[in-house]
Write a protein that holds these residues in place. Structure first.
Motif, short mmCIF file in Angstrom:
data_model
loop_
_atom_site.label_atom_id
_atom_site.label_comp_id
_atom_site.label_asym_id
_atom_site.label_seq_id
_atom_site.Cartn_x
_atom_site.Cartn_y
_atom_site.Cartn_z
N LYS A 269 3.40 27.20 31.00
CA LYS A 269 4.84 27.15 30.56
C LYS A 269 5.76 26.35 31.67
O LYS A 269 6.53 25.48 31.13
CB LYS A 269 5.62 28.13 30.20
CG LYS A 269 5.11 28.83 28.84
CD LYS A 269 5.57 30.28 28.49
CE LYS A 269 5.13 31.32 29.47
NZ LYS A 269 5.47 32.66 28.88
N VAL A 270 5.29 26.60 32.76
CA VAL A 270 6.03 25.84 33.96
C VAL A 270 5.74 24.31 34.13
O VAL A 270 6.55 23.51 34.41
CB VAL A 270 6.01 26.50 35.19
CG1 VAL A 270 6.82 25.74 36.37
CG2 VAL A 270 6.63 28.05 35.07
N GLY A 393 1.96 23.90 23.69
CA GLY A 393 3.15 23.30 23.89
C GLY A 393 3.59 22.06 22.95
O GLY A 393 4.23 20.98 23.33
N ARG A 450 12.36 20.04 25.61
CA ARG A 450 11.46 20.83 26.40
C ARG A 450 11.85 22.51 26.19
O ARG A 450 10.73 22.93 26.17
CB ARG A 450 12.17 20.41 28.01
CG ARG A 450 11.76 19.11 28.18
CD ARG A 450 11.85 18.70 29.88
NE ARG A 450 11.42 17.45 30.23
CZ ARG A 450 11.22 17.01 31.50
NH1 ARG A 450 11.73 18.17 32.26
NH2 ARG A 450 11.17 15.96 31.72
N GLN A 451 12.84 22.68 25.94
CA GLN A 451 13.23 24.06 25.55
C GLN A 451 12.45 24.72 24.43
O GLN A 451 11.65 25.69 24.44
CB GLN A 451 14.68 24.68 25.44
CG GLN A 451 15.00 25.92 25.08
CD GLN A 451 14.60 26.91 26.28
OE1 GLN A 451 14.51 26.55 27.60
NE2 GLN A 451 14.17 28.11 25.95
N ARG A 454 8.93 25.47 25.45
CA ARG A 454 8.62 26.50 26.24
C ARG A 454 8.65 27.65 25.19
O ARG A 454 7.59 28.42 25.26
CB ARG A 454 10.00 26.80 27.06
CG ARG A 454 9.77 25.92 28.31
CD ARG A 454 10.79 26.36 29.28
NE ARG A 454 10.88 25.59 30.33
CZ ARG A 454 12.21 24.93 30.57
NH1 ARG A 454 12.97 24.63 29.54
NH2 ARG A 454 12.11 23.77 31.41
N GLN A 455 9.58 27.50 24.10
CA GLN A 455 9.40 28.60 23.01
C GLN A 455 8.16 28.51 22.19
O GLN A 455 7.68 29.57 21.76
CB GLN A 455 10.73 28.38 22.27
CG GLN A 455 12.06 28.63 23.02
CD GLN A 455 13.52 28.15 22.20
OE1 GLN A 455 14.52 28.32 22.69
NE2 GLN A 455 13.21 27.48 21.14
N ASN A 458 5.72 30.44 23.91
CA ASN A 458 5.91 31.92 24.06
C ASN A 458 5.43 32.77 23.03
O ASN A 458 5.43 33.85 22.91
CB ASN A 458 7.36 32.18 24.19
CG ASN A 458 7.68 31.96 25.70
OD1 ASN A 458 7.13 32.32 26.65
ND2 ASN A 458 9.15 31.48 25.95
#
Length: 477
Positions: A269-270, A393, A450-451, A454-455, A458
């Protein structure tokens, strides 16, 4: 410890033609992690025999009655990742070029189902749960309850039947009841197995199983309607109190961007933003697309059928080509769709790529390199590709149907919530509006995009939660 036997027409890692194989390949492992003991039975197809028969152990030989003749059955055993697999051998029935689509499919899978039930007797193995999948196994609960009703060993088995795709039903002549299945014609006369003027393996499984499941909660509701019920909605409505939708998961060991052996740049995720660009550049170079790490790359890995919404893609292809993005499609299916995509590629080199067929390595690379993944399905019982996309992602662009609606949260520009983009109606215009919405966020709101990535990463797309739901269902016995 619950003893569970899965019966299916295909399963990874041995053979695959569709999403059913993914489930059979990964759900048993998740159930064993929940404390169950799971075994699997599938036919011994030609591609399995060529690659694995020498490593399997011969178990037993016996006969079953098909067309009033005793037909030999030979069963082999193998093991993969702690799961015992049984393979039913009949060279004439199963060692052919493809898995299904033959005029004698009814006879082939009647043989398979009879062989499965007699194997229990041969092995003296009677599981607590007999979990059958799709039409190829739908007559097992019927034969078990009708032909073995006085045998407590069979009578005590609890039957779970999973519908992976209601559109494929296994509808055959009623003559098969007696000749191949050894069942009384009264079951046709009373309507238990009748469908139109023949019999339906799918309907029979729905009627006779103790519990019926399908592969997403939303699809479980959709198939109760005439729009999605494939003329079985009234039967399903009668079983609605025993109908459960449990969403599929994926094998998160096989599909893991942190250590995927098929992609050039591993990520989490990073590091997803930097590495996705590197994977994109590598894929563009390999496929002959113009190398540009900043352009939006839209991927599709799919069967090329109208069910998957490829007619919408063809309808809107002019606008897709004109949009500020590249498109890569991997798949095979209807010949006219393949021909159209070849023609589009020929006229749009560097912007559009079509790979006809299936390539496992390329599939992994598309998931890892793409920014968006398009699934405009007319209907989709669950879907696997959107789950893989979330894991990598890669934001799914989906139609709100079946499992796609259950698993993808559409982007909300006011709250920032979401894991992808969606559209409601089966419409080419709405599909393009969805694509343009994704492009707008990608180019104009990169932080929001980008958010969302990440979501998406997750989201728990493993089998763990679903396996617990299956165990709850099994424990109702």
């Amino acid at each position: 410890m619950k003893q569970i036997l899965f019966v299916a027409a295909e399963g990874l890692p041995y053979v695959k033609s569709g999403g059913l194989a993914d489930v059979i390949g990964s759900l048993p492992k998740a159930l064993q992690h929940q404390g169950a003991e799971v075994r699997v039975i599938i036919p011994l197809y030609l591609q399995i025999a060529k690659k694995h028969r020498k490593e399997f152990k011969f178990v037993v030989e016996y006969t079953v009655n098909i067309n009033y003749q005793e037909v030999p059955v030979r069963v082999y055993q193998g093991e993969h990742q702690g799961i015992t697999y049984y393979f039913v051998e009949h060279q004439g029935y199963f060692e052919r070029g493809v898995l299904y689509g033959y005029d004698d499919d009814g006879e082939r899978f009647a043989y398979f189902q009879k062989a499965v039930l007699e194997l229990l007797n041969q092995l003296d193995y009677f599981p607590d749960i007999l979990h059958c999948h799709d039409w190829h196994t739908g007559m097992i609960p019927v034969m078990c309850k009708e032909n073995y009703q006085n045998d407590k060993r069979y009578h005590n088995i609890y039957h779970v039947y999973t519908i992976h795709n209601l559109a494929y039903q296994g509808n055959f002549s009623r003559d098969m009841l007696d000749s191949c299945l050894g069942l009384d014609m009264s079951l046709y006369d009373n309507g238990n197995v009748r469908f139109d003027t023949g019999i339906s393996f799918m309907k029979s499984g729905i009627v006779y199983a103790d519990q019926v499941t399908t592969v997403s909660p939303n699809y479980a509701q959709e198939i109760l309607t005439s729009e999605y019920g494939e003329h079985l909605e009234h039967v399903l409505q009668m079983r609605a109190h025993n109908l459960t939708g449990i969403v599929n998961g994926i094998d998160t060991d096989e599909w893991n961007p942190k250590d995927d052996k098929f992609i050039p740049c591993h990520y989490n995720k990073v590091s997803v933003f930097k590495c996705k660009s590197e994977n994109k550049l590598a894929l563009q170079k390999e496929l002959g697309l113009k190398q540009d790490k900043d352009i939006f790359l839209l991927g599709l890995v799919t069967r090329l059928t109208d069910q998957k919404g490829l007619n919408l893609v063809l309808e809107q292809m002019k606008w897709m080509i004109e949009a500020n993005m590249q498109v890569v499609i991997l798949g095979s299916g209807d010949g006219y769709i393949e021909d159209e995509f070849r023609a589009v590629e020929a006229g749009n080199k560097g912007k559009f790529v079509f790979y006809c067929g299936y390539n496992e390595i390329l599939a992994h690379q598309i998931y890892a390199a793409s920014d968006g993944f398009l699934m405009p399905s007319r209907f989709e019982p669950c879907g696997i590709s959107q789950l893989i996309s979330l894991r990598y992602g890669t934001l799914p662009l989906v139609r709100e149907t079946g499992g796609l609606k259950d698993t993808v949260i559409p982007y909300n520009e006011f709250t920032g919530e979401g894991t992808g983009f969606s559209f409601a109606n089966f419409s080419g215009w709405e599909m393009m509006e969805c694509i343009h919405r994704a492009l707008y966020v990608y180019y104009e709101k990169p932080k929001a995009f980008r958010q969302l990535m990440r979501q998406a990463m997750n989201v728990d797309v493993s089998w763990e939660v679903s396996a617990k739901e299956y165990m709850q269902l099994y424990n109702q016995k």
